[in-house]
Design an enzyme around this catalytic site. Structure first.
Site, mmCIF file in Angstrom:
data_model
loop_
_atom_site.group_PDB
_atom_site.id
_atom_site.type_symbol
_atom_site.label_atom_id
_atom_site.label_comp_id
_atom_site.label_asym_id
_atom_site.label_seq_id
_atom_site.Cartn_x
_atom_site.Cartn_y
_atom_site.Cartn_z
ATOM 1 N N GLY A 250 0.812 -1.213 0.000
ATOM 2 C CA GLY A 250 0.000 0.000 0.000
ATOM 3 C C GLY A 250 0.845 1.262 0.000
ATOM 4 N N ASP A 251 1.928 1.253 0.761
ATOM 5 C CA ASP A 251 2.839 2.395 0.791
ATOM 6 C C ASP A 251 3.464 2.604 -0.590
ATOM 7 O OD1 ASP A 251 2.317 2.178 3.546
ATOM 8 O OD2 ASP A 251 4.093 0.926 3.830
#
Length: 300
Positions: A250-251
């Site tokens: 996600g990052d």
């Protein structure tokens, strides 16, 4: 300039074992040490994509020095605030038949330390990007993200928030440029079960009604959906590959989105690079490599 904030960075100590047995001596066959924390992950992947940025946050003790050393070796600019107490946390990850994690607490952050951070943040200029990502340590007020956005509201800063529950909901009134819940987090925000893309879009639009400009919903192997500030819905399928590790995926999407947007000024192109970058991390032992990202872009 792009700034990331990681309030409680870590050293992630990954140990690989054939098997893990309680109440006995276990010996690893391989170890790795990585800097950890969502904002730090975003900084590293932005750097991989050729986007200069500066990592902010708090570090302390010998572990804090090692976090800074590794970031320096990776070529990433940092301006961490060094605390005079405690040590930056160590997160131990045991990779055996199953994965086990033991996450450290990290140092206590005082009101005076937070004032130092707010002084730093005042240096951010109109047009810059600021990424607020991840959970927060117990010593920090739960209003910290909204406090930061309120303090910077007089500037035209593109703020991206990747957080969950009230940490996310409470900042929406300050109109963040982008938020990125995954589909599970989106359902938790409204205490519902989501069964279709149409339902995901419906609840993503509710977040826009509450103030978010662009809403990016990540859905793992099912791809992603972006609801733009203009109301356009852009759907992107995920590229094919073998999932090895979803931590940091996600990052990486956040980093890919920012890089794509800066390079093209086009939200669809930003989503394309975000999807390739998030998948590249999922298909890698650690964070995405540039060659893997480039290979996956051809599938999209």
């Amino acid at each position: 300039m792009i700034y990331t904030v990681t309030l409680n960075p870590s050293l992630d100590y990954v140990m690989h074992l054939d098997e893990f047995n309680l109440s006995s001596v276990n010996r690893s066959k391989k170890e790795e040490v990585y800097p950890g924390g969502k904002g730090i992950n975003v900084s590293i992947v932005l750097n991989t994509l050729g986007i200069p940025n500066k990592a902010l946050g708090f570090v302390s003790g010998f572990t804090g020095k090692e976090i800074e050393n590794i970031m320096l070796q990776l070529g990433i600019h940092t301006d961490f605030i060094t605390l005079d107490h405690g040590i930056s946390r160590i997160n131990v990850k045991l990779e055996a038949e199953k994965e086990t994690e033991i996450n450290g607490m990290g140092p206590k952050i005082t009101p005076a330390d937070l004032r130092d951070l707010f002084t730093q943040l005042e240096e951010i200029q109109d047009g810059d990007f600021l990424i607020l990502a991840g959970s927060i340590p117990s010593s920090v007020p739960t209003s910290i993200y909204q406090d930061i956005m309120k303090a910077l509201a007089h500037k035209n800063i593109n703020i991206i928030v990747d957080a969950t529950k009230d940490l996310l909901l409470n900042v929406l009134k300050y109109k963040p440029f982008l938020i990125k819940p995954n589909h599970i987090e989106l359902a938790e925000l409204f205490n519902v079960t989501l069964h279709s893309d149409d339902e995901i879009i419906t609840y993503a639009r509710k977040l826009q009604e509450m103030g978010a400009q662009n809403v990016l919903i990540s859905m793992g192997g099912d791809g992603s959906i972006l609801i733009t500030s203009e109301g356009e819905v852009i759907r992107m399928n995920a590229p094919k590959g073998t999932v090895i590790n979803t931590v940091g995926s996600g990052d990486s999407m956040v980093a890919g989105f920012i890089a794509g947007y800066l390079k093209s000024n086009n939200l669809k192109e930003a989503l394309k690079l975000a999807t390739a970058t998030g998948s590249a991390t999922a298909f890698s032992p650690w964070l995405a490599r540039k060659d893997t990202i480039d290979d996956l872009l051809y599938q999209l």
